[in-house]
Structure formats: C-alpha cells, structure tokens
Write a protein that holds these residues in place. Structure first.
Motif, short mmCIF file in Angstrom:
data_model
loop_
_atom_site.label_atom_id
_atom_site.label_comp_id
_atom_site.label_asym_id
_atom_site.label_seq_id
_atom_site.Cartn_x
_atom_site.Cartn_y
_atom_site.Cartn_z
N GLU A 203 0.95 -1.17 0.26
CA GLU A 203 -0.11 0.04 0.19
C GLU A 203 0.98 1.29 0.16
OE1 GLU A 203 -4.16 -1.47 2.38
OE2 GLU A 203 -2.51 -0.36 3.28
N GLU A 204 1.87 0.97 0.56
CA GLU A 204 2.91 2.28 0.46
C GLU A 204 4.37 2.01 0.20
OE1 GLU A 204 0.65 4.40 4.42
OE2 GLU A 204 2.94 4.19 4.43
N ILE A 205 4.95 2.79 -0.53
CA ILE A 205 6.42 2.83 -0.94
C ILE A 205 7.07 3.95 -0.65
CG2 ILE A 205 7.90 2.12 -2.85
CD1 ILE A 205 5.85 0.62 -4.31
N GLY A 206 8.21 3.74 0.24
CA GLY A 206 8.91 4.67 0.57
C GLY A 206 10.27 4.92 -0.10
N VAL A 207 10.67 5.82 -0.66
CA VAL A 207 11.77 5.89 -1.44
C VAL A 207 13.03 6.42 -0.61
CG1 VAL A 207 12.99 6.56 -3.63
CG2 VAL A 207 10.59 6.03 -3.60
N GLY A 208 13.97 5.85 -0.43
CA GLY A 208 15.37 6.25 0.37
C GLY A 208 16.00 7.63 -0.40
N LEU A 209 16.07 8.49 0.28
CA LEU A 209 16.61 9.66 -0.24
C LEU A 209 18.03 10.05 0.50
CD1 LEU A 209 13.39 11.68 -0.62
CD2 LEU A 209 14.72 10.72 -2.37
N GLY A 210 18.42 9.44 1.43
CA GLY A 210 19.64 9.70 2.28
C GLY A 210 19.87 9.01 3.43
N PRO A 211 20.81 9.44 4.33
CA PRO A 211 21.07 8.26 5.27
C PRO A 211 19.80 7.99 6.10
CG PRO A 211 22.52 10.20 5.47
CD PRO A 211 21.67 10.58 4.10
N SER A 212 19.79 6.68 6.60
CA SER A 212 18.71 6.23 7.10
C SER A 212 17.26 6.35 6.11
CB SER A 212 18.44 6.79 8.52
OG SER A 212 19.72 6.59 9.54
N GLY A 213 17.73 6.46 5.21
CA GLY A 213 16.49 6.73 4.07
C GLY A 213 15.94 8.26 4.15
N ALA B 127 8.01 9.85 1.27
CA ALA B 127 9.57 10.55 1.25
C ALA B 127 9.87 10.84 2.89
CB ALA B 127 9.59 11.55 0.47
N LYS B 128 10.58 10.20 3.37
CA LYS B 128 11.02 10.60 4.66
C LYS B 128 12.15 12.01 5.05
CE LYS B 128 10.95 5.70 6.08
NZ LYS B 128 11.78 4.57 6.58
N ILE B 129 11.78 12.50 6.04
CA ILE B 129 12.58 13.72 6.47
C ILE B 129 13.05 13.22 7.91
CG2 ILE B 129 11.69 15.38 5.12
CD1 ILE B 129 10.42 16.60 7.39
N GLY B 130 14.18 14.01 8.40
CA GLY B 130 14.67 13.78 9.72
C GLY B 130 13.77 14.64 10.70
N ARG C 224 4.31 18.11 -5.70
CA ARG C 224 4.40 17.94 -7.41
C ARG C 224 4.31 16.27 -7.52
NH1 ARG C 224 6.15 17.16 -11.71
NH2 ARG C 224 7.89 17.53 -12.97
N HIS C 225 4.96 15.45 -6.79
CA HIS C 225 5.20 14.08 -7.35
C HIS C 225 4.15 13.22 -6.46
CE1 HIS C 225 8.82 15.19 -9.66
NE2 HIS C 225 9.31 15.62 -8.40
N GLY C 226 3.35 13.76 -5.94
CA GLY C 226 2.28 13.02 -5.32
C GLY C 226 2.53 12.21 -4.10
N ALA C 227 3.64 12.51 -3.55
CA ALA C 227 4.28 11.83 -2.40
C ALA C 227 3.74 12.31 -0.87
CB ALA C 227 5.72 11.99 -2.37
N ALA C 228 3.56 11.39 -0.07
CA ALA C 228 3.29 11.88 1.44
C ALA C 228 4.67 12.24 2.09
CB ALA C 228 2.70 10.77 2.15
N LEU C 229 4.77 12.94 3.17
CA LEU C 229 5.72 13.21 4.07
C LEU C 229 5.99 12.31 5.24
CD1 LEU C 229 7.23 16.72 4.63
CD2 LEU C 229 7.01 15.26 6.38
N HIS C 230 7.13 11.81 5.37
CA HIS C 230 6.97 10.89 6.73
C HIS C 230 7.95 11.26 7.77
CE1 HIS C 230 7.15 6.76 8.52
NE2 HIS C 230 8.40 7.38 9.08
N ILE C 231 7.29 11.66 8.80
CA ILE C 231 8.10 12.57 10.00
C ILE C 231 8.37 11.48 11.26
CG2 ILE C 231 6.02 13.60 10.55
CD1 ILE C 231 9.39 15.24 11.05
N PRO C 232 9.62 11.41 11.81
CA PRO C 232 9.71 10.83 12.84
C PRO C 232 9.21 11.74 14.20
CG PRO C 232 11.80 11.52 12.53
CD PRO C 232 10.73 12.18 11.50
N CYS C 233 9.33 11.34 15.44
CA CYS C 233 9.02 12.16 16.75
C CYS C 233 7.70 12.03 17.03
CB CYS C 233 9.57 13.78 16.42
SG CYS C 233 11.10 14.02 16.09
N LEU C 234 6.66 11.23 16.67
CA LEU C 234 5.64 11.11 16.76
C LEU C 234 5.26 10.84 18.40
CD1 LEU C 234 3.66 10.11 13.64
CD2 LEU C 234 3.77 12.35 14.56
N ASP C 235 6.23 10.14 19.02
CA ASP C 235 6.16 9.75 20.33
C ASP C 235 6.52 10.69 21.33
OD1 ASP C 235 8.64 9.31 19.11
OD2 ASP C 235 9.51 8.46 21.02
#
Length: 528
Positions: free
Chosen positions: A255-265, A384-387, A424-435
């Motif tokens: 259902e979801e595909i994350g694409v690695g963009l740097g260290p730790s993805g 796509a993940k950010i730090g 622009r590319h129809g991607a969701a933003l994935h963020i840590p720190c939700l805890d």
C-alpha cells in the motif's frame, strides 16, 4: 540523529529525458498463538527556471543550488486523498533491524524464519494493519551491477501476505552498518564499495576529511561513475526492477512505498553521525559538502555569483559536531553569520542541492508507479522521509537543522520547499518524533518536537500532502503510546495517513508491553 540557481540544475536534466538494537522473537509465542515541470510559478523572491537555468528576482542567490518554493495555490497532483480526515490510523510495525543477515558464504539470508512467521500471526490477531519492510539495495543488487536477486523478498512478502497483513515497503539506498558498530548489518552493494575504495569522494565528507559510506553523496547524482550509470540511474533501475517483480502485490498487499533519499532513508545530510563517536546529542553537527564533487559545484556557483571566495569551503566559523550554538559566530547575528549575504548564499546552495536530489529521485519513482497511481482503487502511496531535528529548534538559527540541510530558521520556513516537491510528485511526507513531547526533552537544549510537528502539519496542509510518521524512541509505556496517539490525531479530527511503530523485537511480546500495545492498536484502529 538525524539548487538550483545560476547554472544548470540537476533536476531539469532528470525531468528532461535509529536507534534500536537487534532483538529476537519469543519462543512462548509459538505456543500462544518524464513530465512537464511548469511548477515554478507565482513566486516572489523564489527563483524560477528558464532554459535549464535558475533565475531569481533578488541579487543574493546560490547559483546552481538555490532553494525554491511554489505558491501555496499550487494544486497537488497527489493520487491520495486530499483531505486528512481519516476515520482510522493504520498501524504498520517495522520489521526487526536484524531481519536479514549474511551467511558464511557472504549471501543474504532471512534470520529466524519460524519465529518471524509466528510473530506476524500475533500482530495480525492484535489488529495491526501491516508490516513495514526495508528493501535493501545492498541485498538485492549486492554482487554485480544490474543483477537483481529478489528471492528473499519474494519469500518474505509471501509470508506477510499469507498472514493477512499489508505492506509498507521502504526502498533503502543506504547502509545500516553503523548501527552494528561496523560488524554487522547491511552495507551498500559490494560493487559500489569497490568503487568507493578507489574513489572515496563518492561518499559525503566533512571538513576534516572523514567520509561517511552509508550513502552516496548527492554530488554524484548526475555523474556516470558507476559502470557508466549515474547514481540516479542506479536508483531508477532498482525501482524499475522492483516494480516489475512485485507489480501483482501493488494496491492489494503493498500500500505504501517509501523511497530512500539519504542516510537512514531520510532526505538530509549525515550531519549528526552517531555511530562512530564524532557526534553526540545535542551537538549542532557539521556541514557535509567536502567531497570533491560538491566542492566543485560550490566553486562553480560562487564564481558565477561573482564571489569565488565563497566557494572554497563551508562556513569557517560554524563550530564542530558537538558545539552548542551559543558562541558559534555563524549561528549568531553578525558579519558572515547565517543572516549575511554569504550565509544566505551558502545555505541556499546547500539546502537547494538536497531539494534537487529529492526532485530527481521522486520524479523517477513517480514515473515508475504512474500506472498504479492512475488506478485509484489499487493505488500505491509514494512516501518520502525527512529527519526529525528537534533540538535547538527554539533558537533563531535552528543550527542542527541547517547542518542537516533544512534551511529552516525563525525567519524562513525550510520545510515548505520540501513539501512543494513532494506535492508535485504525489508523495506523502514521513516524519519521526510522533512519540515525543516538549516536556520530555531537556529544556536547556531548546528542543521542541511538538513545534516541529506543528510546522510539518501546517506546511502539509498548505501543500495538500499527506503526513505519515513513526516513533523515534522505543515506547511501550502507556504514557508514550498515549503521546503517539495525541500526535497522530489532531483535536479537530485530522489524522496522519498512517503510523509506523519502530520496531518489532522480542520486547513487544513481553506481557506488560503486550498488554499496553494491543489496546493502543485497537484505539488507533477505531473511528476517530
């Protein structure tokens, strides 16, 4: 942790043509059951593209790496729901950090397969929506270029599907060996490492010459150094092979595909390397642009700007990995600080290179998935993940974010350009720190994970993109799980698109933890 401007921009060329230790599983569970890019428009000081060059409306620019942003009215081309008012928050559980290993012959294997099968069944019974799986470049294309071996993932995906679970797949173009002290984990492909043994500048370097071989420097994105292929072409070939192999799973299992963009993805620079002793929390980190390819680009851009003296290195008064911002001239106000013409030039170049890197790779990923995106009932969400750089967030300069590549200060929204590209590319933003909550962080380090999350939610609404996320620390206590839910579900009823629990290991099945985890899953699965 944890470009575009005067000369040719890498993304134009493309469009033209953390913390966890290995854990086992409990034995008692075996008894218990290429497209148009006219999106740089409606801008003020923001640059726009013309004939492959980036033209700006004010004099102090960062040349080839100028950061950009779109007007807030830019409509998202996302294939996911525009509204974030979901009734439930699907929970994925990330697979163990040591799911895969290397046997005596040097071949990858799945470890503890029987225990893993039992654990998947237990997760399903608990109400978990799916499993998050890291798909490693260093496993699939390990030995030779363009030789993709998917057998391990075919077996693993079959097990997950048979357990009735869905999949979030993370395509990992990084290494995690630093988490094992260099004595385990998954490296980059061996043939990449052979190239790196000869040319260490394919990796990020800091000002002291130390290299980080967890991820290729974005300086090689468009350079044919890998058997005639550029780094972006390597990533594209990997994504194409994955799509071909697992297309039958798209939409119904995956259902979801994350694409690695740097260290730790994550889309960031390795400014806070925790695995080798150079950095420790809450240091501000260091700029990572001293490989020869990044420095050549910086010199070219500075010369085009008429300031060749700006192209010789990163800011000379920016401290070191473990500095605090106080007393570090670049992160204060004054001559040659982050507020000066030089400071703005460098930070626009540095962050702009990162944005262009994301644009190039996400363009390829969106093209690969386009057919599925157009089929709404079986669409796959691109992620796509950010730090989550939350320390020193309450300062004016946000130094830890600046070294990581996010040009985010008290006067500038550094996440808006990121969200613009994702939209622009129809991607969701994935963020840590939700805890995390501000009250649980050291006040003297001016931390604010809650402030960071608010900023991300605000920018996601402006850019009409979805937000997904995960926990940063391992939490099984009721307070921690309650904080996750509060961060996932806003008071107005808006929710994150999905949540990934980091991560599966034997601790989750301990009675006291399991008794907290199962009600948490049920609450996340209930109507908001």
């Amino acid at each position: 942790m944890a470009e575009t401007g005067g000369i040719r921009c890498g993304c134009r060329e493309v469009s033209g043509g953390t913390f966890f230790h290995p854990g086992g599983f409990p034995c008692f569970l075996e008894q218990r059951t290429r497209r148009n890019r006219n999106f740089f428009r409606n801008v003020s000081y923001v640059p726009s593209f013309k004939r492959g060059r980036l033209i700006t409306k004010r004099s102090s620019v960062a040349g080839n790496s100028r950061i950009f942003s779109m007007d807030a009215r830019e409509k998202s081309r996302s294939f996911v729901l525009v509204s974030s008012r979901h009734k439930k928050v699907p929970v994925y559980v990330m697979m163990p950090i040591d799911t895969f290993g290397i046997d005596a012959s040097g071949c990858p294997i799945i470890k503890r397969l029987k225990a893993l099968t039992v654990s998947l069944k237990a997760l399903k019974l608990a109400g978990v929506h799916g499993v998050a799986v890291e798909v490693w470049w260093g496993i699939v294309e390990r030995f030779c270029p363009l030789e993709f071996k998917w057998s391990l993932y075919e077996e693993l995906f079959r097990l997950i599907s048979e357990a009735g679970l869905k999949l979030h797949v993370s395509l990992c173009f990084h290494s995690n060996m630093h988490l094992f002290g260099g004595k385990g984990g998954i490296s980059l492909p061996l043939w990449i490492r052979e190239i790196g043994d000869v040319n260490k500048d394919i990796y990020y370097r800091d000002k002291n010459g130390f290299s980080n071989n967890d991820y290729l420097t974005l300086g090689v994105d468009q350079l044919p150094l890998f058997g005639g292929r550029t780094a972006v072409q390597c990533y594209e070939d990997f994504m194409l092979s994955f799509s071909t192999k697992f297309e039958p799973y798209f939409g119904n299992v995956i259902e979801e595909i994350g694409v690695g963009l740097g260290p730790s993805g994550e889309l960031r620079y390795p400014a806070h390397p925790s695995g080798d002793g150079r950095w420790k929390f809450p240091g501000i980190g260091e700029f990572q642009c001293h490989d020869k390819y990044m420095m050549e680009d910086l010199m070219t851009v500075a010369s085009q700007e008429g300031k060749p003296q700006w192209g010789s290195r990163d800011p000379p008064s920016a401290g070191c990995y473990n500095s605090f911002p106080s007393g570090v001239p670049f992160f204060e106000e004054g001559h040659d600080s982050f507020l000066s013409d030089y400071g703005r030039f460098f930070l626009e170049w540095y962050s702009g290179k990162l944005i262009c890197h994301a644009d190039a790779i996400l363009a390829k990923a969106a093209d690969v998935l386009r057919r599925r995106q157009e089929e709404e009932k079986s669409s796959v969400m691109l992620v796509a993940k950010i730090g989550g750089i939350y320390w020193w967030y309450k300062t004016s300069s946000h130094p830890a974010e600046l070294t990581a590549g996010y040009y985010n200060t008290a006067l500038r929204d550094g996440y808006d350009p990121v969200a613009s590209v994702l939209s622009r590319h129809g991607a969701a933003l994935h963020i840590p720190c939700l805890d995390m909550a501000d009250s649980e962080t050291p006040e003297k380090y001016l931390c604010s994970p809650e402030g960071l999350l608010r900023q991300i939610h605000d920018v996601s609404k402006r850019r009409t993109i979805q937000v997904t996320g995960r926990n940063t620390s391992e939490r099984f206590d009721q307070m921690g799980l309650r904080q996750i839910r509060e961060n996932c579900v806003q008071p107005n009823g808006e929710t994150v698109r999905s949540f990934t629990f980091f991560r599966l290991n034997e601790k989750i099945f301990r009675v006291e933890n399991w008794n907290n985890f199962v009600p948490f899953i049920r609450q996340m699965s209930a109507d908001v």
